[in-house]
Design a protein around this motif. Structure first.
Motif, PDB file in Angstrom:
ATOM      1  N   ALA A  18     -85.364  19.035  40.388  1.00  0.00           N
ATOM      2  CA  ALA A  18     -86.074  19.608  41.545  1.00  0.00           C
ATOM      3  C   ALA A  18     -85.379  19.203  42.848  1.00  0.00           C
ATOM      4  O   ALA A  18     -85.200  20.025  43.748  1.00  0.00           O
ATOM      5  CB  ALA A  18     -87.528  19.138  41.552  1.00  0.00           C
ATOM      6  N   LEU A  19     -84.988  17.947  42.935  1.00  0.00           N
ATOM      7  CA  LEU A  19     -84.306  17.493  44.152  1.00  0.00           C
ATOM      8  C   LEU A  19     -83.004  18.261  44.350  1.00  0.00           C
ATOM      9  O   LEU A  19     -82.688  18.708  45.462  1.00  0.00           O
ATOM     10  CB  LEU A  19     -84.030  15.998  44.062  1.00  0.00           C
ATOM     11  CG  LEU A  19     -85.256  15.110  44.330  1.00  0.00           C
ATOM     12  CD1 LEU A  19     -85.060  13.721  43.740  1.00  0.00           C
ATOM     13  CD2 LEU A  19     -85.553  15.030  45.821  1.00  0.00           C
ATOM     14  N   LEU A  20     -82.254  18.422  43.273  1.00  0.00           N
ATOM     15  CA  LEU A  20     -80.964  19.106  43.403  1.00  0.00           C
ATOM     16  C   LEU A  20     -81.127  20.606  43.675  1.00  0.00           C
ATOM     17  O   LEU A  20     -80.189  21.248  44.148  1.00  0.00           O
ATOM     18  CB  LEU A  20     -80.129  18.885  42.132  1.00  0.00           C
ATOM     19  CG  LEU A  20     -79.640  17.438  41.952  1.00  0.00           C
ATOM     20  CD1 LEU A  20     -78.933  17.277  40.610  1.00  0.00           C
ATOM     21  CD2 LEU A  20     -78.718  17.020  43.095  1.00  0.00           C
ATOM     22  N   ALA A  21     -82.309  21.144  43.384  1.00  0.00           N
ATOM     23  CA  ALA A  21     -82.563  22.564  43.664  1.00  0.00           C
ATOM     24  C   ALA A  21     -82.921  22.782  45.131  1.00  0.00           C
ATOM     25  O   ALA A  21     -83.026  23.917  45.587  1.00  0.00           O
ATOM     26  CB  ALA A  21     -83.701  23.074  42.783  1.00  0.00           C
ATOM     27  N   GLY A  22     -83.124  21.688  45.882  1.00  0.00           N
ATOM     28  CA  GLY A  22     -83.598  21.826  47.264  1.00  0.00           C
ATOM     29  C   GLY A  22     -82.487  21.702  48.288  1.00  0.00           C
ATOM     30  O   GLY A  22     -81.549  20.916  48.127  1.00  0.00           O
ATOM     31  N   ALA A  23     -82.602  22.486  49.339  1.00  0.00           N
ATOM     32  CA  ALA A  23     -81.757  22.366  50.534  1.00  0.00           C
ATOM     33  C   ALA A  23     -80.261  22.396  50.203  1.00  0.00           C
ATOM     34  O   ALA A  23     -79.818  23.169  49.356  1.00  0.00           O
ATOM     35  CB  ALA A  23     -82.141  21.116  51.310  1.00  0.00           C
ATOM     36  N   SER A  24     -79.473  21.525  50.856  1.00  0.00           N
ATOM     37  CA  SER A  24     -78.016  21.480  50.640  1.00  0.00           C
ATOM     38  C   SER A  24     -77.612  20.013  50.486  1.00  0.00           C
ATOM     39  O   SER A  24     -78.404  19.114  50.781  1.00  0.00           O
ATOM     40  CB  SER A  24     -77.297  22.060  51.859  1.00  0.00           C
ATOM     41  OG  SER A  24     -77.538  21.225  52.977  1.00  0.00           O
ATOM     42  N   ARG A  79     -85.345  32.019  43.394  1.00  0.00           N
ATOM     43  CA  ARG A  79     -85.135  32.141  44.843  1.00  0.00           C
ATOM     44  C   ARG A  79     -84.222  33.329  45.133  1.00  0.00           C
ATOM     45  O   ARG A  79     -83.607  33.877  44.235  1.00  0.00           O
ATOM     46  CB  ARG A  79     -84.539  30.861  45.399  1.00  0.00           C
ATOM     47  CG  ARG A  79     -83.366  30.356  44.569  1.00  0.00           C
ATOM     48  CD  ARG A  79     -82.908  28.982  44.993  1.00  0.00           C
ATOM     49  NE  ARG A  79     -82.231  28.278  43.930  1.00  0.00           N
ATOM     50  CZ  ARG A  79     -81.669  27.091  44.072  1.00  0.00           C
ATOM     51  NH1 ARG A  79     -81.683  26.486  45.216  1.00  0.00           N
ATOM     52  NH2 ARG A  79     -81.075  26.515  43.061  1.00  0.00           N
ATOM     53  N   ASP A  80     -84.137  33.682  46.409  1.00  0.00           N
ATOM     54  CA  ASP A  80     -83.358  34.864  46.783  1.00  0.00           C
ATOM     55  C   ASP A  80     -81.860  34.652  46.632  1.00  0.00           C
ATOM     56  O   ASP A  80     -81.127  35.593  46.339  1.00  0.00           O
ATOM     57  CB  ASP A  80     -83.665  35.265  48.221  1.00  0.00           C
ATOM     58  CG  ASP A  80     -84.984  36.016  48.340  1.00  0.00           C
ATOM     59  OD1 ASP A  80     -85.349  36.710  47.382  1.00  0.00           O
ATOM     60  OD2 ASP A  80     -85.648  35.897  49.384  1.00  0.00           O
ATOM     61  N   ARG A  81     -81.405  33.395  46.883  1.00  0.00           N
ATOM     62  CA  ARG A  81     -79.978  33.071  46.730  1.00  0.00           C
ATOM     63  C   ARG A  81     -79.856  31.915  45.751  1.00  0.00           C
ATOM     64  O   ARG A  81     -80.791  31.144  45.568  1.00  0.00           O
ATOM     65  CB  ARG A  81     -79.379  32.599  48.057  1.00  0.00           C
ATOM     66  CG  ARG A  81     -79.247  33.626  49.126  1.00  0.00           C
ATOM     67  CD  ARG A  81     -78.498  33.014  50.317  1.00  0.00           C
ATOM     68  NE  ARG A  81     -79.144  31.826  50.812  1.00  0.00           N
ATOM     69  CZ  ARG A  81     -80.071  31.813  51.765  1.00  0.00           C
ATOM     70  NH1 ARG A  81     -80.442  32.936  52.316  1.00  0.00           N
ATOM     71  NH2 ARG A  81     -80.605  30.676  52.171  1.00  0.00           N
TER      72      ARG A  81
END
Ligand SMILES: Cc1cc2nc3c(=O)[nH]c(=O)nc-3n(C[C@H](O)[C@H](O)[C@H](O)COP(=O)(O)OP(=O)(O)OC[C@H]3O[C@@H](n4cnc5c(N)ncnc54)[C@H](O)[C@@H]3O)c2cc1C
Ligand code: SF4
Length: 330
Positions: free
Chosen positions: A94-100, A232-234
């Motif tokens: 989950a952490l790695l799926a977030g933000a950059s 997600r969209d991207r």
């Protein structure tokens, strides 16, 4: 941006005292959300109490086998920590799926939990928004709401909670540890965020001035097969349209433990209790998973433009459960 003061706290007590001493104070973690909102004029703190360098940057195993994650631990460090990766894969995923990468290097565990909604009306001070300005109305309900809630929303607010990490914590039965004027207490992660009801201005159960000191992942879910999936969209650098965290144990073909939480469907991570109850003691088959998830999502009340979220969430949840089942069998 409105001028503001800055205080760097050296201890938890110093931080809460500084907060209490300065009306209009805000705690500062990595600043990746708060400072953005200050630039937009949504947040206008008088003083920032910097808690990012408190001695809360440690991940430690407790004697009972649980894992305590300090509130100042950076998202990148937690995602890469061997105990998080091995024992709680859904959390790391989950952490790695977030933000950059850059944002995760700065963002803290405490700040991640308290990040505000990405509803565009909330972020635009020229628009009505009951969360930002109670009583001003909800621009999204009849406006642009493709990304908004399908579960648990109210007349006052249809926003979703944006954190990926919080969804995994809810499914893993984590607890959020807090410290404030009335001392220390802890709250289940699944009950930390609120539904909007009549008071969408309140995102969580945190009390004024309380500091998140850590998150504790229990021994009971350590090592259980778990996974996080985000639609997600991207492929990267985008918030979830729907996401799911699943923790599963299967014994003799029968579901012995199921922790399921949805993200991006509601004002808080949505712990799927009906689905979990329907699965417990039953067969770990794709049909049973689909029936249980459908039961949960029967409560969905999509808005004009976000009905797509219901089948999207259903399909990712059934797929994650089905793929986890062989590894979850003991
Ligand atoms: C372009 C972009 C894309 C992003 N994509 C995603 C994504 O896909 N998924 C996702 O989950 N997130 C995403 N994020 C959000 C990001 O994860 C958060 O901004 C970050 O986790 C916030 O952590 P922080 O430490 O920087 O918090 P801050 O910005 O410092 O603080 C956030 C809030 O928490 C409060 N706070 C901070 N620490 C504490 C504490 N210990 N106790 C009490 N209050 C505290 C602050 O007062 C503030 O209200 C994205 C952000 C950006 C800018
Ligand atoms: S959905 Fe909530 S955050 Fe968005 S405009 Fe409505 S009240 Fe504000």
């Amino acid at each position: 941006m409105k001028p503001f003061g800055y205080v760097r706290a050296a201890s938890v007590e110093e931080a809460t005292e500084a907060f209490a001493a300065h009306p209009g104070a805000r705690y500062l973690g990595g600043g990746t959300n708060l400072v953005d909102l200050m630039k937009l004029g949504v947040e206008r703190p008088a003083v920032l109490v910097d808690v990012s360098r408190l001695p809360l940057d440690v991940v430690e195993e407790l004697p009972d086998g649980s894992l305590r994650v300090g509130a100042a631990v950076r998202n990148s460090d937690l995602a890469a920590h061997p105990m998080a990766r091995d024992r709680y894969p859904a959390l790391s995923q989950a952490l790695l799926a977030g933000a950059s990468g850059q944002l995760r290097n700065a963002a803290t565990t405490g700040g991640n939990l308290l990040q505000r909604t990405r509803c565009p009306y909330f972020q635009d001070v020229s628009k009505p928004c009951n969360k930002r300005e109670p009583g001003s109305g909800c621009g999204a309900r009849d406006g642009v709401h493709r990304d908004h809630a399908v579960l648990g929303h109210s007349e006052r607010c249809v926003a979703t909670h944006p954190s990926d990490m919080a969804v995994a914590l809810a499914a893993l039965d984590a607890r959020v540890e807090l410290y404030g004027e009335q001392g220390a207490r802890s709250v289940p992660a699944a009950a930390f965020h609120r539904l909007p009801g009549q008071h969408p201005e309140r995102d969580t159960e945190i009390r004024p001035g309380e500091l998140i000191t850590s998150v504790v992942l229990p021994a009971a879910t350590a090592g259980l097969p778990s996974a996080y999936r985000k639609a997600r969209d991207r492929a990267s650098y985008a918030f979830a349209l729907a996401s799911v965290a699943v923790v599963l144990r299967v014994s003799d073909g029968v579901v012995a433990h199921a922790g399921i939480a949805f993200g991006a469907l509601a004002h808080r991570p949505w712990r799927a209790q009906r689905a979990e109850e329907a699965l417990l003691g039953g067969p770990a088959t794709p049909d049973a998973f689909a029936r249980a998830v459908d039961l949960e999502l029967a409560a969905a009340e999509p808005l004009r433009d976000n009905g797509y979220k219901v089948p999207l969430a259903r399909n990712i949840a059934v797929d994650v459960l089905t793929r986890l089942a062989p590894a979850a069998a003991t």
